[in-house]
Design a protein around this motif. Sequence first.
Motif, PDB file in Angstrom:
ATOM      1  N   ALA A   1       0.700  -1.357   0.001  1.00  0.00           N
ATOM      2  CA  ALA A   1      -0.106  -0.030   0.005  1.00  0.00           C
ATOM      3  C   ALA A   1       1.035   1.445   0.039  1.00  0.00           C
ATOM      4  CB  ALA A   1      -0.884   0.048   1.221  1.00  0.00           C
ATOM      5  N   TRP A   2       0.319   2.204  -0.768  1.00  0.00           N
ATOM      6  CA  TRP A   2       0.813   3.597  -0.545  1.00  0.00           C
ATOM      7  C   TRP A   2       2.229   3.813  -1.086  1.00  0.00           C
ATOM      8  CZ3 TRP A   2      -0.705   1.855   4.653  1.00  0.00           C
ATOM      9  CH2 TRP A   2      -2.083   1.992   4.686  1.00  0.00           C
ATOM     10  N   LYS A   3       2.458   3.083  -2.310  1.00  0.00           N
ATOM     11  CA  LYS A   3       3.843   2.960  -2.807  1.00  0.00           C
ATOM     12  C   LYS A   3       4.013   3.487  -4.213  1.00  0.00           C
ATOM     13  CE  LYS A   3       5.836  -0.410   0.072  1.00  0.00           C
ATOM     14  NZ  LYS A   3       4.681  -0.483   1.162  1.00  0.00           N
ATOM     15  N   GLU A   4       2.584   3.856  -4.834  1.00  0.00           N
ATOM     16  CA  GLU A   4       2.540   4.685  -6.053  1.00  0.00           C
ATOM     17  C   GLU A   4       3.641   4.220  -7.198  1.00  0.00           C
ATOM     18  OE1 GLU A   4      -0.035   6.281  -7.218  1.00  0.00           O
ATOM     19  OE2 GLU A   4      -0.989   5.764  -5.599  1.00  0.00           O
ATOM     20  N   GLU A   5       4.336   5.069  -7.658  1.00  0.00           N
ATOM     21  CA  GLU A   5       5.236   4.698  -8.612  1.00  0.00           C
ATOM     22  C   GLU A   5       6.640   4.130  -8.230  1.00  0.00           C
ATOM     23  OE1 GLU A   5       7.107   8.228  -6.538  1.00  0.00           O
ATOM     24  OE2 GLU A   5       5.022   7.741  -7.220  1.00  0.00           O
ATOM     25  N   ARG A   6       6.627   3.930  -7.112  1.00  0.00           N
ATOM     26  CA  ARG A   6       7.720   2.719  -6.390  1.00  0.00           C
ATOM     27  C   ARG A   6       7.121   1.514  -6.308  1.00  0.00           C
ATOM     28  NH1 ARG A   6       9.410   4.897  -1.063  1.00  0.00           N
ATOM     29  NH2 ARG A   6       7.211   5.004  -0.663  1.00  0.00           N
ATOM     30  N   THR A   7       5.939   1.201  -6.322  1.00  0.00           N
ATOM     31  CA  THR A   7       5.479  -0.181  -6.295  1.00  0.00           C
ATOM     32  C   THR A   7       6.284  -1.157  -6.824  1.00  0.00           C
ATOM     33  OG1 THR A   7       3.055   0.786  -5.875  1.00  0.00           O
ATOM     34  CG2 THR A   7       3.234  -1.385  -6.219  1.00  0.00           C
ATOM     35  N   ALA A   8       6.486  -1.131  -8.231  1.00  0.00           N
ATOM     36  CA  ALA A   8       7.160  -2.265  -9.029  1.00  0.00           C
ATOM     37  C   ALA A   8       8.475  -2.599  -8.506  1.00  0.00           C
ATOM     38  CB  ALA A   8       7.079  -1.916 -10.384  1.00  0.00           C
ATOM     39  N   ALA A   9       9.332  -1.425  -8.424  1.00  0.00           N
ATOM     40  CA  ALA A   9      10.537  -1.674  -7.834  1.00  0.00           C
ATOM     41  C   ALA A   9      10.653  -2.144  -6.416  1.00  0.00           C
ATOM     42  CB  ALA A   9      11.386  -0.126  -7.953  1.00  0.00           C
ATOM     43  N   LEU A  10       9.769  -1.638  -5.713  1.00  0.00           N
ATOM     44  CA  LEU A  10      10.011  -2.188  -4.058  1.00  0.00           C
ATOM     45  C   LEU A  10       9.455  -3.784  -3.981  1.00  0.00           C
ATOM     46  CD1 LEU A  10       8.692   1.039  -2.287  1.00  0.00           C
ATOM     47  CD2 LEU A  10      10.808   0.049  -2.263  1.00  0.00           C
ATOM     48  N   THR A  11       8.543  -3.929  -4.739  1.00  0.00           N
ATOM     49  CA  THR A  11       8.134  -5.427  -4.887  1.00  0.00           C
ATOM     50  C   THR A  11       8.926  -6.286  -5.259  1.00  0.00           C
ATOM     51  OG1 THR A  11       5.695  -4.874  -5.334  1.00  0.00           O
ATOM     52  CG2 THR A  11       6.210  -7.129  -5.751  1.00  0.00           C
ATOM     53  N   THR A  12       9.746  -6.038  -6.292  1.00  0.00           N
ATOM     54  CA  THR A  12      10.975  -6.753  -6.958  1.00  0.00           C
ATOM     55  C   THR A  12      11.934  -6.779  -5.749  1.00  0.00           C
ATOM     56  OG1 THR A  12      10.542  -6.149  -9.142  1.00  0.00           O
ATOM     57  CG2 THR A  12      12.502  -6.940  -8.487  1.00  0.00           C
TER      58      THR A  12
ATOM     59  N   GLY B   1       2.173  -6.447 -10.200  1.00  0.00           N
ATOM     60  CA  GLY B   1       2.196  -7.184 -10.828  1.00  0.00           C
ATOM     61  C   GLY B   1       3.445  -7.281 -11.947  1.00  0.00           C
ATOM     62  N   GLU B   2       3.903  -5.939 -12.086  1.00  0.00           N
ATOM     63  CA  GLU B   2       4.900  -5.501 -12.853  1.00  0.00           C
ATOM     64  C   GLU B   2       6.411  -6.335 -12.375  1.00  0.00           C
ATOM     65  OE1 GLU B   2       7.473  -1.732 -14.371  1.00  0.00           O
ATOM     66  OE2 GLU B   2       5.585  -1.565 -13.972  1.00  0.00           O
ATOM     67  N   GLY B   3       6.217  -5.682 -10.748  1.00  0.00           N
ATOM     68  CA  GLY B   3       7.402  -6.040  -9.936  1.00  0.00           C
ATOM     69  C   GLY B   3       7.690  -7.617  -9.585  1.00  0.00           C
ATOM     70  N   ILE B   4       6.446  -8.466  -9.745  1.00  0.00           N
ATOM     71  CA  ILE B   4       6.666  -9.508  -9.525  1.00  0.00           C
ATOM     72  C   ILE B   4       7.168 -10.470 -11.032  1.00  0.00           C
ATOM     73  CG2 ILE B   4       5.169 -11.938  -9.541  1.00  0.00           C
ATOM     74  CD1 ILE B   4       3.368 -10.255  -7.629  1.00  0.00           C
ATOM     75  N   ALA B   5       6.730  -9.744 -12.122  1.00  0.00           N
ATOM     76  CA  ALA B   5       7.028 -10.310 -13.218  1.00  0.00           C
ATOM     77  C   ALA B   5       8.638 -10.330 -13.505  1.00  0.00           C
ATOM     78  CB  ALA B   5       6.404  -9.965 -14.272  1.00  0.00           C
ATOM     79  N   ALA B   6       9.126  -9.054 -12.913  1.00  0.00           N
ATOM     80  CA  ALA B   6      10.588  -8.852 -13.196  1.00  0.00           C
ATOM     81  C   ALA B   6      11.201  -9.578 -12.375  1.00  0.00           C
ATOM     82  CB  ALA B   6      10.991  -7.319 -12.692  1.00  0.00           C
ATOM     83  N   ALA B   7      10.659  -9.986 -11.140  1.00  0.00           N
ATOM     84  CA  ALA B   7      11.571 -10.951 -10.231  1.00  0.00           C
ATOM     85  C   ALA B   7      11.553 -12.573 -10.795  1.00  0.00           C
ATOM     86  CB  ALA B   7      10.841 -11.011  -8.921  1.00  0.00           C
ATOM     87  N   ILE B   8      10.277 -12.876 -11.366  1.00  0.00           N
ATOM     88  CA  ILE B   8      10.195 -14.421 -12.067  1.00  0.00           C
ATOM     89  C   ILE B   8      11.213 -14.126 -13.228  1.00  0.00           C
ATOM     90  CG2 ILE B   8       8.918 -15.589 -13.187  1.00  0.00           C
ATOM     91  CD1 ILE B   8       6.372 -14.668 -11.348  1.00  0.00           C
ATOM     92  N   GLU B   9      11.199 -13.107 -14.001  1.00  0.00           N
ATOM     93  CA  GLU B   9      12.010 -13.051 -15.224  1.00  0.00           C
ATOM     94  C   GLU B   9      13.592 -13.160 -14.870  1.00  0.00           C
ATOM     95  OE1 GLU B   9      12.899 -10.364 -19.389  1.00  0.00           O
ATOM     96  OE2 GLU B   9      11.132  -9.869 -17.820  1.00  0.00           O
ATOM     97  N   ALA B  10      13.991 -12.759 -13.667  1.00  0.00           N
ATOM     98  CA  ALA B  10      15.223 -12.736 -13.195  1.00  0.00           C
ATOM     99  C   ALA B  10      15.678 -14.076 -12.579  1.00  0.00           C
ATOM    100  CB  ALA B  10      15.736 -11.255 -12.652  1.00  0.00           C
ATOM    101  N   GLY B  11      14.722 -14.885 -12.410  1.00  0.00           N
ATOM    102  CA  GLY B  11      14.945 -16.016 -11.840  1.00  0.00           C
ATOM    103  C   GLY B  11      15.088 -16.177 -10.328  1.00  0.00           C
ATOM    104  N   VAL B  12      14.528 -14.790  -9.725  1.00  0.00           N
ATOM    105  CA  VAL B  12      14.559 -14.763  -8.261  1.00  0.00           C
ATOM    106  C   VAL B  12      13.550 -15.810  -7.652  1.00  0.00           C
ATOM    107  CG1 VAL B  12      13.875 -13.235  -6.238  1.00  0.00           C
ATOM    108  CG2 VAL B  12      15.363 -12.406  -8.541  1.00  0.00           C
TER     109      VAL B  12
END
Length: 278
Positions: free
Chosen positions: A10-21, A46-57
Motif C-alpha cells: 500500500a501507498w507506494k505509487e510509482e515505487r510499487t514495482a521496484a519495491l515489490t521486486t 504485477g510488474e514487480g513480480i514479473a521482473a523477479a520471475i524473469e530474473a529467476g529470483v
Amino acid sequence: MIPSFLYGTAWKEERTAALTTLALRAGFVGIDTANQRKHYFEAGVGEGIAAAIEAGVVTREQLFLQTKFTYQRGQDHRLPYDPAARPAEQVRQSFAKSLEQLRTTYLDSLVLHGPELRSGLTDTDREVWATMSALVDEGCVRHIGVSNVAPDQLALLFEAEGHAPRFVQNRCYARLGWDAEVRALCGEHDVIYQGFSLLTANTKALSHPDVRTIAQRHGATIPQVVFAFARAVGMLPLTGTSDPKHMAQDLEAMTLTLTPEEVEHMGDIAISPPSRHA
C-alpha cells in the motif's frame, strides 16, 4: 504454502514495482495488495513480480499472492468494476482485473476489504462472500478472508453461506490487547490472523522502556521484537518498509525467539508500567 511474513504494497505509487521486486530479492515470498487504486497500485505489483520471475529470483509457485475486493466507498474514481453491476458481478470483475494486473491465473488469497458497515453483515456482504466462496470452488482462488472486521462481524461470517474465512487482516493496536478479541475468535476457528500497522499504530506503546530493554537483551531492533512477538502469539505479520536494510532486518526477526515472560509482557505493554524485570 502460507508464508511467515507478508510484504504490504500500500501507498507506494510509482515505487510499487521496484519495491515489490526488491522485497522478493530480499526473501519475501508473500505479497499483499488490493484492487483499490486509491491506496494501491496493483498493476505495479504485477510488474514487480514479473521482473523477479524473469530474473529467476522466484517462481509463481513459490509465491503467496493476496489481493482484496474493495467496496465503492473505499475506492476513488478509478473503479475496477461497473458500479451499476450487482455485487456478485463486481466481485468477479474486480477478480478478473486482479488476475490481469498481477499476471497470474490464480490467487492464493482473496480478501474482502472490510464489510459494508461497521457492525453486522448486510445482504451485500453475504452476496459478496458467497461469490468469493464460489471462486474457491471454481479453483481460481485458494483461500478467502476478510479485513477491517469487528468481532461480531467475524462471528457472523462463520455462519454465512460459503467457505469459512481462512484469514483475518486487521490493523493491530497494542492498546486493545493487540486485537485480542478478534485473535481469540481466530484461534477458536483455525483462522490465521494477519496483523498490519504493528509499528505505525503503536508508536506510543513501542516507546515503552521495557520494549527497549527486551530489544537490547536480544541485540535486536524494536521492530524485530514486535515481529517476533507477533509470530509467538500466532500472528502472520505484515511489513511495508521501503528500506532494503529494514526488509532484511524484518525477515531476520523470524529467527528471533522471545522468552515466554517477554511474550506475556509484550502482550500487556500498552497498559503496563515500566518494569526493571522486563
